[in-house]
Design an enzyme around this catalytic site. Structure first.
Site, PDB file in Angstrom:
ATOM      1  N   ASP A  54       0.852  -1.201   0.000  1.00 54.14           N
ATOM      2  CA  ASP A  54       0.000   0.000   0.000  1.00 54.14           C
ATOM      3  C   ASP A  54       0.884   1.246   0.000  1.00 54.14           C
ATOM      4  O   ASP A  54       1.466   1.598   1.024  1.00 54.14           O
ATOM      5  CB  ASP A  54      -0.888  -0.053   1.246  1.00 54.14           C
ATOM      6  CG  ASP A  54      -1.805   1.151   1.356  1.00 54.14           C
ATOM      7  OD1 ASP A  54      -1.913   1.900   0.368  1.00 54.14           O
ATOM      8  OD2 ASP A  54      -2.410   1.325   2.432  1.00 54.14           O
ATOM      9  N   ASP A  62      -1.829  -1.117  -3.994  1.00 48.00           N
ATOM     10  CA  ASP A  62      -2.017  -0.352  -5.232  1.00 48.00           C
ATOM     11  C   ASP A  62      -0.861  -0.599  -6.194  1.00 48.00           C
ATOM     12  O   ASP A  62       0.105  -1.303  -5.857  1.00 48.00           O
ATOM     13  CB  ASP A  62      -2.179   1.142  -4.906  1.00 48.00           C
ATOM     14  CG  ASP A  62      -1.137   1.600  -3.900  1.00 48.00           C
ATOM     15  OD1 ASP A  62       0.054   1.346  -4.153  1.00 48.00           O
ATOM     16  OD2 ASP A  62      -1.511   2.176  -2.849  1.00 48.00           O
ATOM     17  N   ASP A 233     -10.015 -15.457 -17.118  1.00 44.05           N
ATOM     18  CA  ASP A 233     -10.866 -15.857 -16.006  1.00 44.05           C
ATOM     19  C   ASP A 233     -12.038 -16.697 -16.499  1.00 44.05           C
ATOM     20  O   ASP A 233     -12.591 -16.443 -17.576  1.00 44.05           O
ATOM     21  CB  ASP A 233     -11.396 -14.567 -15.354  1.00 44.05           C
ATOM     22  CG  ASP A 233     -12.238 -14.835 -14.128  1.00 44.05           C
ATOM     23  OD1 ASP A 233     -11.670 -15.298 -13.127  1.00 44.05           O
ATOM     24  OD2 ASP A 233     -13.461 -14.601 -14.169  1.00 44.05           O
ATOM     25  N   GLU A 295      -7.710 -20.091 -16.749  1.00 42.67           N
ATOM     26  CA  GLU A 295      -8.361 -20.692 -15.581  1.00 42.67           C
ATOM     27  C   GLU A 295      -9.240 -21.814 -16.117  1.00 42.67           C
ATOM     28  O   GLU A 295     -10.441 -21.686 -16.295  1.00 42.67           O
ATOM     29  CB  GLU A 295      -9.206 -19.673 -14.809  1.00 42.67           C
ATOM     30  CG  GLU A 295      -9.608 -20.240 -13.455  1.00 42.67           C
ATOM     31  CD  GLU A 295     -10.748 -19.517 -12.777  1.00 42.67           C
ATOM     32  OE1 GLU A 295     -10.929 -19.702 -11.572  1.00 42.67           O
ATOM     33  OE2 GLU A 295     -11.495 -18.782 -13.456  1.00 42.67           O
TER      34      GLU A 295
END
Ligand code: NOJ
Length: 575
Positions: A54, A62, A233, A295
């Protein structure tokens, strides 16, 4: 009961132009054949951006945070980072509900921050792989906002809209993976839309050519910015049978209290292959061997193998969850899973992983609570000495464990709220990266990180483990160094040896001159093994120790009488 549902559900579910920016970087290994694509010898590392580092101390990780840790990743030996979604999103599914595919979530930074990450990573020979969610968007995506505005909106057909099955009934019996009906009624137009995941994740209609073009344009947008490829995904759920037949209902109920169901009519339809091939054509039109990681899952290895494509023209790196979720230290089981993947019918290049953001960390799944650290070294050895590409999940190199929510009120992941207490959600494996033993494990200076750090961070963190020569972190580093520099580990074939042994998993990576023997004791007792490697063209009776753990093995080992301590690891050179 400890959570097992996601793995179970997953098993059910998944049963242009040249880029303006070249991403050529040095090969992932010093001695591999120059002709081979980089991803065959790369170490890929999954980052969950919200939990990695962070930089602005708002409690969430981030992009700048990731950039600030590139030297750590370089030093570990990582070649590519897969970032889970960091696009603008209402964060219902923590980024897997994308509201804009060509921007960065403001809470994670800006496109300029992203470009800086790509450039800084490139300086260190690290590539960036984006997560591409093609099955669904967020319900806040403008495409869906338009689509739901009226029945005759030009984007109506971008999603799956249907009339109800009569009297407040959805169109059919299909269930969402995340609980209850896969259909949601939109009162404005009095039709239902289909969502395989959360209701806030409406499925796109992949039979609409405009949808296909829009998504391939998204891919080009990122390829032009220099990304090295995509992790796709939920690829198995792109298509549904258009006439919506009910799925067969199976015995029993799932963790959401819904009936078990065989998703024969809304999963893994053949048309998925067409889309992956089309996207592969897009990716292949760019230089530098951009890659598609999938995936993917299937009912068996033959079905999984189809995801490489008949002409190896689909995924270069499909994920093998049969291997990832063996979930017990069983030499015969691992031998079978590795053997079938290494010799998969398509002849595709294997990808191996144990952990990700949807699964209980493998430190817990394989650990016996007494020898967890040693077992973490053993599983790392499997991952990093096989013939194939290893995919690591952030923090596994430290021995990070789950920190599961203790009460429903603490849960962030919506499936944990719907399914509590049988399904507690995935927060536990998504906790902040453990950088040091200070406040919040050095992840953030905010009072409260978005998920609580795992209490074990005082011992298991980067600073402490860098200083400890026997740490899990240093073991990973040593293994990665070895797999980069040893010719047999780079180029050798995989041969299972001592194949009747129930306790010790052994294999050889057979090189042209020298080979590597890997022996892994999967039991809590010492085990002695005798090898005769002559049938494999290896005549030596002793092996030069390359790496052993616990670190008490002499510089060479007698192959006729090799004793491995509990969960002991031996990696030696033979010829
Ligand atoms: C698979 C992702 O890994 C998971 O985290 C997500 O919830 C679903 N796909 C839906 O996008």
């Amino acid at each position: 009961m400890k959570r097992t549902i996601w793995a179970g559900l997953l098993a059910l579910v998944l049963i242009g132009s040249l880029g303006s920016q070249s991403i050529a970087v040095e090969p992932a290994t010093s001695i591999k054949s120059a002709a081979e694509p980089w991803w065959k010898h790369a170490v890929i590392y999954e980052i969950y951006p919200r939990s990695f580092a962070d930089s602005d101390n708002n409690g969430m990780g981030d992009i700048k945070g990731i950039t600030s840790k590139l030297d750590y990743l370089k030093n570990l030996g990582v070649d590519a980072l897969w970032l889970t979604p960091c696009y603008p999103s209402p964060q219902v599914d923590f980024g897997y509900d994308i509201a804009d595919y060509t921007a960065i979530a403001p809470e994670y930074g800006t496109l300029a921050d992203f470009d800086e990450l790509v450039a800084e990573a490139k300086k260190r020979n690290i590539r960036i792989i984006m997560d591409l969610v093609m099955n669904h968007t967020s319900d806040k995506h403008l495409w869906f906002v338009e689509s739901s505005s009226s029945k005759d909106n030009p984007k109506r057909d971008w999603y799956i809209w249907r009339d109800g099955g009569g009297d407040t009934m959805p169109p059919n019996n299909w269930l969402s993976l995340f609980g209850h009906s896969a259909w949601k009624l939109d009162p404005k137009t009095n039709q239902y839309y289909y969502h395989f995941f959360y209701a806030e994740q409406p499925d796109l209609n992949w039979r609409n050519p405009e949808v296909r073009k829009a998504m391939y344009d998204v891919a080009k947008f990122w390829l032009d910015r220099g990304v090295a490829g995509f992790r796709l995904d939920a690829i198995g759920t792109l298509f549904e049978e258009a006439d919506l037949p009910d799925n067969p209902v199976l015995a029993g109920k799932n963790k959401f209290g819904d009936p078990n169901m065989d998703n024969v009519h809304n999963e893994k339809l053949n048309e998925v292959h067409d889309v992956v091939r089309e996207l592969r054509t897009v990716v292949d039109s760019y230089p530098d061997n951009r890659v598609l990681v999938g995936e993917t899952s299937a009912r068996d290895i033959n079905e999984l193998s189809l995801t490489y494509g008949k002409k190896l023209d689909e995924f270069q790196l499909p994920m093998n969850f049969f291997f990832a979720f063996v979930n017990k230290l069983s030499a015969p089981e691992f031998r079978t899973r590795i053997g079938e993947w290494d010799k998969n019918p398509a002849g595709g290049w294997p990808l191996y992983l144990f952990s990700n953001h949807d699964q209980i960390r493998h430190y817990i799944r394989y650990g016996d609570k007494t020898h967890n650290d040693q077992i973490a070294k053993l599983t790392a050895t499997i991952l990093l000495t096989l013939r194939g590409t290893p995919l690591l999940y952030y923090g596994e190199e430290l021995g990070m464990e789950n920190n599961d929510p203790k009460s429903k009120e603490d849960v962030q992941d919506p499936i944990g709220k719907t399914g509590w207490p049988d399904e507690i959600g995935r927060d536990g494996e998504r906790t902040p990266m453990q950088w040091n033993s200070e406040l919040n494990a050095g992840f953030t200076a905010a009072d409260k990180p978005w998920l609580p750090v795992t209490p074990s961070y005082k011992k298991y963190n980067v600073v402490a483990e860098e200083a400890d020569k026997n740490s899990i972190l240093n073991f990973y580093k040593e293994l990665i160094r070895l797999r980069r520099t040893d010719d047999a580990l780079v180029n050798g074939s995989y041969q299972a040896v001592d194949v009747q042994n129930k306790d010790v998993l052994s294999y050889v990576r057979k090189g042209e001159k020298k080979s590597v023997l890997v022996a892994l004791n999967m039991t809590p007792e010492s085990k002695t093994v005798q090898y005769d490697l002559k049938p494999y063209g290896i005549n030596s009776n002793s092996a030069k120790t390359l790496l052993a753990s616990p670190h008490n093995t002499p510089s060479s080992a007698n192959l006729r009488n090799l004793t491995l301590p509990p969960y002991g690891v031996f990696v030696g050179q033979v010829q």
